[in-house]
Design a protein around this motif. Structure first.
Motif, PDB file in Angstrom:
ATOM      1  N   GLY A 198       0.786  -1.220   0.000  1.00 27.71           N
ATOM      2  CA  GLY A 198       0.000   0.000   0.000  1.00 27.71           C
ATOM      3  C   GLY A 198       0.817   1.268   0.000  1.00 27.71           C
ATOM      4  N   ARG A 199       2.142   1.152  -0.205  1.00 27.39           N
ATOM      5  CA  ARG A 199       2.995   2.338  -0.203  1.00 27.39           C
ATOM      6  C   ARG A 199       3.698   2.441  -1.550  1.00 27.39           C
ATOM      7  N   ASN A 237       3.276   9.114   2.245  1.00 28.61           N
ATOM      8  CA  ASN A 237       2.676   7.769   2.235  1.00 28.61           C
ATOM      9  C   ASN A 237       1.956   7.484   3.547  1.00 28.61           C
ATOM     10  N   ASN A 238       2.532   7.951   4.642  1.00 22.65           N
ATOM     11  CA  ASN A 238       1.866   7.783   5.943  1.00 22.65           C
ATOM     12  C   ASN A 238       0.527   8.519   5.972  1.00 22.65           C
ATOM     13  N   LYS A 241      -2.011   6.681   3.891  1.00 24.78           N
ATOM     14  CA  LYS A 241      -2.545   5.515   4.601  1.00 24.78           C
ATOM     15  C   LYS A 241      -3.592   5.932   5.628  1.00 24.78           C
ATOM     16  N   TYR A 244      -6.828   6.508   3.883  1.00 29.53           N
ATOM     17  CA  TYR A 244      -7.517   5.255   3.564  1.00 29.53           C
ATOM     18  C   TYR A 244      -8.253   4.708   4.792  1.00 29.53           C
TER      19      TYR A 244
END
Length: 790
Positions: A198-199, A237-238, A241, A244
Motif C-alpha cells: 500500500g505504499r 505515504n503515511n 494511509k 484510507y
C-alpha cells in the motif's frame, strides 16, 4: 404426503415434471418451496391452486412475464439488522433488489393488457397488493452503493472530502517520485513507480540500493531489484494511509446508517419473502402450462375422469397422438388391450400423471372440457418392460406392488395396473388378473388395467361396470395408430402380422387349428366388430365432412343475408336523407317566396292581401309539420283508392297532392308526381280527391276570420329565449296586421335586456312594422315595446 403418492410419483415420473418446474422458477429459494408442496386431496385446495395457476397464465399471456429476479432469503439478512449489526454493501443491494421486485409486481398488475382484455383476478391480485414497498429506501441504497465493492463518492460529504484528499495526496507522491526517477535514472532497474504494502516505491538495482535514501520494502524473486520507499515520500505515504483508514471508517458509518433504515422496516420486508416465493412458484406453474400447452380441467369429487385430447407431457406433440379416455361415468373399471408398443402403457401413464399434476395444482395438456376427480390415493403398478427408460421386471416385483395396493387401497382411489397377471403361467395369470379386477369392481374403485388375456376381454364384455378399450392397430402397415378406442376390445393380430412378415400359411393354418373353438369364435367376433367399427368411423368421418361443408355453406348464406340487409338499410337511409334534403330545399324556397310576398303586399288590394296571408299561414303550418317529422312514415289510408288510372289526382299518406304517372306494379306500388318530385307509393296509402282548392280556401278564410276576431292588443313573451319568442311574435304581428290593429304591445320584461335588443333588431326587417318604442314609464317602460303597424 400419503405414501401412495410418493410411490406413484416415482412410477409415473412426476418428479420429472417438478424438475421442469424448478427450472422455470426465478429464484433458487423457490426450488425448496416446490419440493415442499404436497399433492393435495382437498377439493377446495386443489381448485384454488388451479385457479391461481390459471390467473397467472392469463396474466403472462396478456402482459408478458413479470420480472422476479431478486428474490432471496431475506430473513437471514434482516436477522442481522434486528440484532443491531450492519449490513455489507452486497447485502444492502439485495434488500434493494428485494424491494424492487415487490414494487415491480404492483406495477406489472397495473400494466395494460396487450390484448386489451380485462382479466378477472381473485387470488394473485390480493397476494401482490399485500406486498410491502418502500421506494425511498430503494433509492437511498442505490444512490450510495454503486456495486458490491464500490460506494459512491457522494454517499456523504465527508467521504467525498476524504476521497478528494486521497487523489491529491496520490498526485503529490507521484510527482515527487517522478522527480526521483529522473534524477536517479542510472540507479533504477525500471523508470516505474509501483506499490508495495500500500505504499508507493521505486525499483532500484540491488547494487545501488545504498545510493537511494529510503526504506526497503521488498526484494524481487531474482534478487536483482530492491523496492525502496524514498525518504522524501515517507511522510506523504503515511498521510495517504491515514486517509484510507478514514475512508474505511466513513464507509462503515454509511453502511451502518443504511442498515438502520432497513431495520426500521425489518418486519414489513421480511413479510414479503413468503409472498414473493409463492408468486414465483405460481408464475413458474403458468410458464410450465405454456410449455405444455396446458389447460385448466374441471374438477369433481365423484371419481369421474374424462380426458379429451390428452397428451403425455414428455411426448413430442408433433408426432404424439392425443387420447380420449373416461372412467367412473358409465363404468368404474377399464381394461385396455392391444399390441406391444401400441401405446397402452403411455395411455395408462397419461391418466395417472395428469391426475397427480392436477392435485399438485398444475394445468394439464388436455382440452378445457376435460374433467378430473380428486382422489384420496393413487396407485400404479406399471411393468418396467413397458417403461420408456427402465428394464424388465419380474412377476415377483409385480406381485409385491399388487399386495401393497390391495392392503392400502380405499374406495376413493385410482389404481393403474400394467399387464396385470403377466410374467407367469398364462392360465394362472389370467385367473389372478380377473380376481383382482373383481375385487376392484366390488369395492367400486376406479381402476384401469392393460392386458393381453382374452379372458379379461370376455370378462369386460359380460360384466356390468367394466368396459373394454383397445389401442388401434393398422394391419396393412403393421404399425400402431396409438388411438385409444373405448368400448371395443383389441383383436390379437399375431397371425396376420406373422403372415405379412412372411411366415408360411401352413404354419399359420396349423396354429389356428391348435386354438380352442372358443378362442377362434371370439377372435372372429372381434374381427367382425373391428370391421364394423372401421365402417362406422368412415361413416362418422364422412358425416363430419358433410357437417363441416354445411356449416361453411350456412355461414356463407348468413353472410350474404347480412350483406343484403346492410344494403337494404343503406338504401333506406339514403332515401331518408334525400327526403330530408328535399324538405330543406322546399323550406328555403318557401322562405324566399314569403320574403317576396311581403315586399309586394303593400301594393295590392286588401282582399288579395288577405288571400296572400292565408297562403302564408298554410305554408308556415306545412313547414312546422315538416320540421316536426324528420322521418317519413308511409301509412295505409283510411279510405284507400280502389280503381286508379293515369292522370288521377290523389292525396298521399305524406299529406301532399300528386298525379298518377304509372299504374301499380306487381308489388302494388304506384308511380306518382308531386311538383317536380316523382316517387313510388303503395296503392293502399293513396286517397282519391275531386275538388280541393275551393274547400281549402273557404276553410282558410274561416280560420283567419276567427283569428282576427279574437286577436289581443298585447302579447306576453317573458321567460322565453329569442328563438322561441321570434316565431311567436312573427305570428302575432301577422294576425294583428290582418285584423287591422295599428298598434300592439310586446311584453318582454327587462332582465338583461338581451331579448329586448334582439327583438328590436328583428322588427327592422319586418315589412308590416312601421315603428317601435318603449312604453310609457307607468305602462311598463323599457320592459314593454310598443309596435306601430303600417
Amino acid at each position: 404426503m400419503d405414501n401412495s403418492f410418493n410411490r406413484a410419483s416415482k412410477t409415473l415420473e412426476f418428479n420429472k415434471v417438478l424438475d421442469e418446474l424448478k427450472k422455470l422458477a426465478s429464484a433458487s429459494i423457490t426450488n425448496e418451496y416446490i419440493e415442499g408442496v404436497e399433492i393435495s386431496t382437498d377439493f377446495h385446495e386443489v381448485k384454488e391452486r388451479l385457479n391461481e395457476t390459471n390467473e397467472a397464465l392469463k396474466l403472462t399471456l396478456a402482459k408478458g412475464e413479470p420480472q422476479l429476479f431478486g428474490i432471496v432469503n431475506i430473513k437471514e439478512i434482516i436477522k442481522r439488522v434486528e440484532i443491531g449489526g450492519a449490513l455489507s454493501a452486497e447485502a444492502l443491494l439485495k434488500v434493494s433488489d428485494f424491494l424492487r421486485v415487490s414494487r415491480g409486481l404492483k406495477t406489472y398488475l397495473k400494466k395494460d393488457s396487450n390484448s386489451g382484455e380485462e382479466i378477472s383476478l381473485n387470488y394473485i391480485d390480493k397476494l401482490i397488493e399485500d406486498l410491502y414497498t418502500e421506494k425511498s429506501l430503494e433509492d437511498e441504497i442505490n444512490s450510495k452503493i454503486i456495486s458490491e465493492e464500490e460506494i459512491a463518492d457522494d454517499a456523504s460529504r465527508e467521504l467525498l472530502r476524504i476521497r478528494r484528499g486521497i487523489v491529491a495526496k496520490k498526485d503529490s507522491i507521484k510527482n515527487k517520485l517522478n522527480g526521483i526517477l529522473s534524477s536517479h535514472a542510472d540507479f533504477l532497474q525500471d523508470a516505474l513507480v509501483t506499490l508495495r504494502d500500500g505504499r508507493y516505491v521505486v525499483p532500484v538495482k540491488i547494487e545501488n540500493k545504498s545510493r537511494v535514501k529510503g526504506l526497503v520494502h521488498d526484494i524481487s524473486g531474482s534478487g536483482q531489484t530492491a523496492y525502496i520507499e524514498p525518504m522524501a515520500v515517507v511522510d506523504a505515504n503515511n498521510e495517504l494511509k491515514e486517509l484510507y483508514v478514514k475512508e474505511n471508517i466513513e464507509i462503515e458509518k454509511i453502511l451502518r446508517e443504511l442498515s438502520e433504515l432497513v431495520a426500521k422496516s425489518a418486519e414489513e420486508i421480511k413479510s414479503n419473502q413468503s409472498k414473493l416465493i409463492e408468486l414465483d412458484f405460481i408464475f413458474a406453474k403458468a410458464k410450465l402450462a405454456i410449455n405444455y400447452r396446458a389447460n385448466m380441467p374441471k374438477l369433481n369429487n365423484q371419481g369421474r375422469i374424462n380426458l379429451v385430447s390428452a397428451y403425455h407431457p414428455f411426448l413430442d406433440r408433433k408426432v404424439a397422438v392425443p387420447i380420449d379416455i373416461n372412467l367412473g361415468i358409465d363404468f368404474s373399471s377399464l381394461i385396455i388391450t392391444g399390441p406391444n408398443t401400441g401405446g397402452k402403457t403411455v395411455s395408462l401413464k397419461t391418466v395417472g400423471l395428469l391426475s397427480l399434476m392436477t392435485q399438485y395444482g398444475l394445468l394439464i395438456p388436455a382440452e378445457e372440457s376435460s374433467e378430473i376427480a380428486i382422489f384420496e390415493k393413487v396407485f400404479a403398478d406399471i411393468g418396467d418392460e413397458q417403461s420408456i427408460e427402465q428394464s424388465l421386471s419380474t412377476f415377483s416385483s409385480h406381485m409385491v406392488n399388487i399386495v401393497y395396493i390391495l392392503k392400502n387401497v380405499t374406495k376413493n382411489s385410482l389404481v393403474l395396473f400394467d399387464e396385470l397377471g403377466a410374467g407367469t403361467d398364462p392360465t394362472e395369470g389370467a385367473a389372478l388378473a380377473r380376481a383382482i379386477m373383481e375385487f376392484m369392481l366390488e369395492k367400486n374403485i376406479r381402476c384401469i388395467s392393460t392386458t393381453h388375456y382374452n379372458q379379461l376381454k370376455i370378462y369386460a364384455l359380460t360384466t356390468k361396470g367394466v368396459a373394454n378399450a383397445s389401442m388401434e392397430f393398422d394391419v396393412d402397415s403393421l404399425s400402431p395408430t396409438y388411438r385409444l378406442l373405448i368400448g371395443i376390445p383389441g383383436k390379437s393380430n399375431a397371425f396376420e402380422i406373422s403372415r405379412r412378415l412372411g411366415l408360411p400359411d401352413e404354419i399359420i393354418d396349423k396354429s389356428k387349428k391348435l386354438l380352442s373353438s372358443e378362442n377362434v369364435e371370439f377372435e372372429s367376433v372381434l374381427e367382425s366388430i373391428d370391421k364394423d367399427r372401421t365402417k362406422i368411423r368412415e361413416y362418422k368421418e364422412e358425416l363430419e365432412r358433410e357437417r363441416t361443408k354445411l356449416e361453411k355453406e350456412n355461414k356463407r348464406l348468413e353472410s350474404k343475408i347480412k350483406n343484403l340487409e346492410d344494403q337494404r338499410e343503406k338504401i333506406l337511409e339514403r332515401s331518408r336523407e334525400e327526403a330530408k334534403r328535399l324538405l330543406l330545399n322546399a323550406k328555403e324556397n318557401v322562405d324566399i317566396i314569403l320574403s317576396e310576398i311581403n315586399e309586394v303586399r303593400d301594393n295590392i288590394s286588401s282582399e288579395n292581401s288577405k288571400r296572400i296571408q292565408e297562403a302564408q299561414d298554410l305554408l308556415r303550418e306545412s313547414l312546422k309539420n315538416s320540421r316536426n317529422n324528420s322521418e317519413i312514415e308511409i301509412k295505409k289510408a283510411a279510405n284507400p283508392i280502389r280503381e286508379i288510372k293515369v292522370g288521377d289526382k290523389v292525396r298521399t299518406s305524406l299529406g301532399n297532392i300528386a298525379t298518377v304517372v304509372e299504374l301499380p306494379d306487381n308489388k302494388g306500388n304506384v308511380l306518382v308526381q308531386s311538383g317536380i318530385m316523382k316517387m313510388k307509393m303503395p296503392k293502399e296509402s293513396l286517397t282519391r280527391i275531386d275538388v280541393q282548392e275551393d274547400t281549402t280556401k273557404h276553410n282558410t278564410r274561416k280560420i283567419l276570420k276567427n283569428k282576427a276576431t279574437n286577436i289581443n292588443s298585447e302579447i306576453d313573451i317573458r321567460g322565453r329565449n329569442f328563438e322561441d319568442a321570434r316565431d311567436i311574435v312573427d305570428k302575432y304581428l301577422d294576425d294583428a296586421y290582418l285584423s287591422g290593429l295599428k298598434s300592439v304591445r310586446i311584453i318582454h320584461g327587462k332582465g338583461t335586456g338581451v331579448l329586448r335588443q334582439k327583438l328590436r333588431e328583428h322588427f327592422r326587417n319586418i315589412k308590416t312594422v312601421k315603428s317601435f318604442k318603449d312604453a310609457e314609464y307607468n305602462e311598463g317602460g323599457d320592459g314593454v315595446t310598443v309596435v306601430t303597424l303600417k
